[in-house]
Design a protein around this motif. Structure first.
Motif, mmCIF file in Angstrom:
data_model
loop_
_atom_site.group_PDB
_atom_site.id
_atom_site.type_symbol
_atom_site.label_atom_id
_atom_site.label_comp_id
_atom_site.label_asym_id
_atom_site.label_seq_id
_atom_site.Cartn_x
_atom_site.Cartn_y
_atom_site.Cartn_z
ATOM 1 N N UNK A 1 0.813 -1.213 0.000
ATOM 2 C CA UNK A 1 0.000 0.000 0.000
ATOM 3 C C UNK A 1 0.849 1.266 0.000
ATOM 4 N N UNK A 2 1.819 1.377 0.908
ATOM 5 C CA UNK A 2 2.583 2.617 1.034
ATOM 6 C C UNK A 2 3.433 2.881 -0.210
ATOM 7 N N UNK A 3 4.017 1.830 -0.800
ATOM 8 C CA UNK A 3 4.790 2.009 -2.025
ATOM 9 C C UNK A 3 3.881 2.411 -3.180
ATOM 10 N N UNK A 4 2.676 1.856 -3.229
ATOM 11 C CA UNK A 4 1.716 2.217 -4.270
ATOM 12 C C UNK A 4 1.269 3.664 -4.110
ATOM 13 N N UNK A 5 1.058 4.091 -2.859
ATOM 14 C CA UNK A 5 0.667 5.474 -2.578
ATOM 15 C C UNK A 5 1.763 6.440 -3.008
ATOM 16 N N UNK A 6 3.029 6.116 -2.719
ATOM 17 C CA UNK A 6 4.139 6.978 -3.130
ATOM 18 C C UNK A 6 4.238 7.068 -4.642
ATOM 19 N N UNK A 7 4.048 5.927 -5.317
ATOM 20 C CA UNK A 7 4.148 5.922 -6.784
ATOM 21 C C UNK A 7 3.073 6.802 -7.411
ATOM 22 N N UNK A 8 1.832 6.709 -6.928
ATOM 23 C CA UNK A 8 0.747 7.524 -7.482
ATOM 24 C C UNK A 8 0.945 8.994 -7.141
ATOM 25 N N UNK A 9 1.497 9.274 -5.959
ATOM 26 C CA UNK A 9 1.708 10.663 -5.555
ATOM 27 C C UNK A 9 2.740 11.353 -6.432
ATOM 28 N N UNK A 10 3.775 10.631 -6.841
ATOM 29 C CA UNK A 10 4.867 11.237 -7.608
ATOM 30 C C UNK A 10 4.539 11.398 -9.088
ATOM 31 N N UNK A 11 3.638 10.577 -9.613
ATOM 32 C CA UNK A 11 3.352 10.609 -11.052
ATOM 33 C C UNK A 11 2.183 11.544 -11.328
ATOM 34 N N UNK A 12 2.386 12.515 -12.179
ATOM 35 C CA UNK A 12 1.372 13.540 -12.442
ATOM 36 C C UNK A 12 0.114 12.955 -13.064
ATOM 37 N N UNK A 13 0.259 11.931 -13.904
ATOM 38 C CA UNK A 13 -0.915 11.416 -14.601
ATOM 39 C C UNK A 13 -1.759 10.489 -13.737
ATOM 40 N N UNK A 14 -1.241 10.047 -12.590
ATOM 41 C CA UNK A 14 -1.996 9.134 -11.728
ATOM 42 C C UNK A 14 -3.066 9.906 -10.978
ATOM 43 N N UNK A 15 -4.319 9.500 -11.136
ATOM 44 C CA UNK A 15 -5.448 10.126 -10.442
ATOM 45 C C UNK A 15 -6.060 9.206 -9.382
ATOM 46 N N UNK A 16 -6.020 7.898 -9.659
ATOM 47 C CA UNK A 16 -6.644 6.903 -8.775
ATOM 48 C C UNK A 16 -5.733 5.684 -8.730
ATOM 49 N N UNK A 17 -5.651 5.051 -7.552
ATOM 50 C CA UNK A 17 -4.992 3.742 -7.513
ATOM 51 C C UNK A 17 -5.864 2.766 -6.736
#
Length: 419
Positions: free
Chosen positions: A198-214
């Motif tokens: 979960x925490x690694x997935x949250x960091x990945x979505x936070x850093x990528x501009x195009x990520x809106x939902x995970x």
């Protein structure tokens, strides 16, 4: 003054109502629902409503904040009130610091930012330029001559370029996330699938501009990243997944839950309602960790009665610019751009003290020992038990409604087995 007050709020759940009465934007429907409140100076005050004021009605060293939140409480007979005032500023992202990497400049596989060579630059200007470029992760500087910015995670430093010095951008602050619900997006394909917790997935979505939902698989290292906005994510109910929406940087979590997902808040004379996806302790987020100015005053709206205890938080909280703009548009439209704050009034000799906030129920007062042989009535914290009972009854009612909804949809679940 006792030096402290106790606050204990139940989880908010179900529908929350917002009302714009032409003077204030308010969260309504909280009174009498067992959502808890405050114990101060031996008296209980139950939550009544939450009001928003643009700008703050209390000033700090002569300056006002963009917004003030009033959490309004009333005592049991409705005669006296207690208002907790929270000044709120607009979040300003701090400048990104840089780490010193060493002499030399980046070689392969580092790639330059587009138009990455910038001539005649100092260290401060080069760092400022890189901090404003979302894809710039490193820069190499030849002082007063050349600034080269790089993207990517790696910088294989070339030691032969001793006239260059390389710096790395510090990690970003993570975006806040809001639970959408159980399940994963349906009808849209994730642009990336990863084996992450979960925490690694949250960091990945936070850093990528195009990520809106995970979407994260519960109990498994499976992460799905989506570039579609939450409105395009038709959630497919699956108990093995939970989905999260990325929210703007600096967003106040308490405001996020109180205001709901709608872009436009209710205008003058109208109201709206939104559903909380999960039960949440919202009100405590405005109070936790704060110290408060305490004084006896009046309401700031008619009839302005002098029967109110004010607790004004000393440490301002922060909200995102989009949150400010939503509330500002709703209130200014309703008040013909006049706003809904009252000008600061003179203290008129009122004493001001400092109190701290303590989460939880107030301890029961110690009882004086009785004389031998004289019967004494033993207090069993009846008030605290009654307060808790209100919260338990509300949660039990919500669970009963859920069970009723399931049995209505699947009547066979309610049938008695044949013997």
């Amino acid at each position: 003054s006792s030096g402290s007050f106790y606050y204990d709020y139940a989880l908010l759940e179900g529908k929350l109502g917002l009302q714009n009465n032409g003077h204030s934007l308010s969260v309504v429907g909280l009174a009498g629902e067992g959502f808890g409140g405050v114990m101060y100076n031996g008296e209980k005050f139950l939550i009544h409503a939450v009001n928003f004021h643009m700008q703050s009605e209390h000033t700090f060293r002569g300056s006002a904040y963009p917004m003030e939140v009033h959490i309004v409480h009333k005592n049991a007979d409705g005669g006296a009130g207690l208002v907790i005032a929270i000044p709120v500023a607009i979040y300003q992202e701090p400048p990104r610091p840089f780490y010193y990497v060493g002499a030399g400049k980046c070689g392969r596989p580092a790639r330059r930012v587009r138009a990455g060579r910038w001539a005649s630059q100092s260290l401060d200007r080069c760092a400022d330029r890189c901090s404003k470029e979302w894809d710039c992760q490193f820069f190499s500087l030849r002082e007063g001559d050349l600034c080269i910015r790089y993207r990517g995670r790696r910088c294989n430093k070339r030691h032969g370029n001793a006239n260059f010095t390389t710096y790395k951008k510090a990690p970003t602050t993570l975006h806040p996330f809001q639970v959408i619900g159980e399940g994963r997006c349906k009808g849209v394909r994730p642009y990336r699938r990863q084996r992450k917790g979960f925490h690694a997935c949250q960091r990945a979505c936070s850093k990528e501009r195009r990520c809106k939902v995970f979407s994260q698989e519960i109990g498994n290292r499976r992460c799905l990243l989506f570039k579609q906005a939450p409105g395009q994510c038709n959630l497919q109910p699956r108990s093995t997944f939970k989905s999260y929406e990325k929210r703007p940087m600096g967003e106040h979590e308490g405001l996020m839950w109180l205001l709901g997902p709608e872009e436009n808040l209710p205008r003058k004379g109208s109201s709206s309602a939104h559903e909380l996806p999960v039960p949440k302790d919202v009100l405590s987020k405005f109070i936790s960790g704060g110290t408060f100015f305490e004084y006896e005053g009046s309401l700031t709206v008619p009839p302005c009665s002098e029967a109110v205890t004010w607790l004004v938080r000393r440490e301002p909280q922060a909200m995102s610019k989009p949150q400010h703009d939503r509330i500002f548009a709703s209130i200014m439209e309703a008040t013909s751009d006049r706003g809904n704050w009252r000008a600061a009034m003179p203290l008129m000799g009122r004493p001001i003290s400092i109190v701290s906030a303590v989460q939880g129920l107030a301890p029961a007062p110690a009882m004086a020992p009785a004389a031998p042989g004289v019967p004494v009535e033993v207090g069993l914290e009846a008030g605290n038990l009654a307060w808790r009972a209100l919260a338990w009854a509300k949660q039990a009612k919500a669970m009963a409604n859920q069970v009723t909804g399931v049995t209505d949809e699947h009547p066979q679940l309610g049938e008695s087995p044949l013997l």
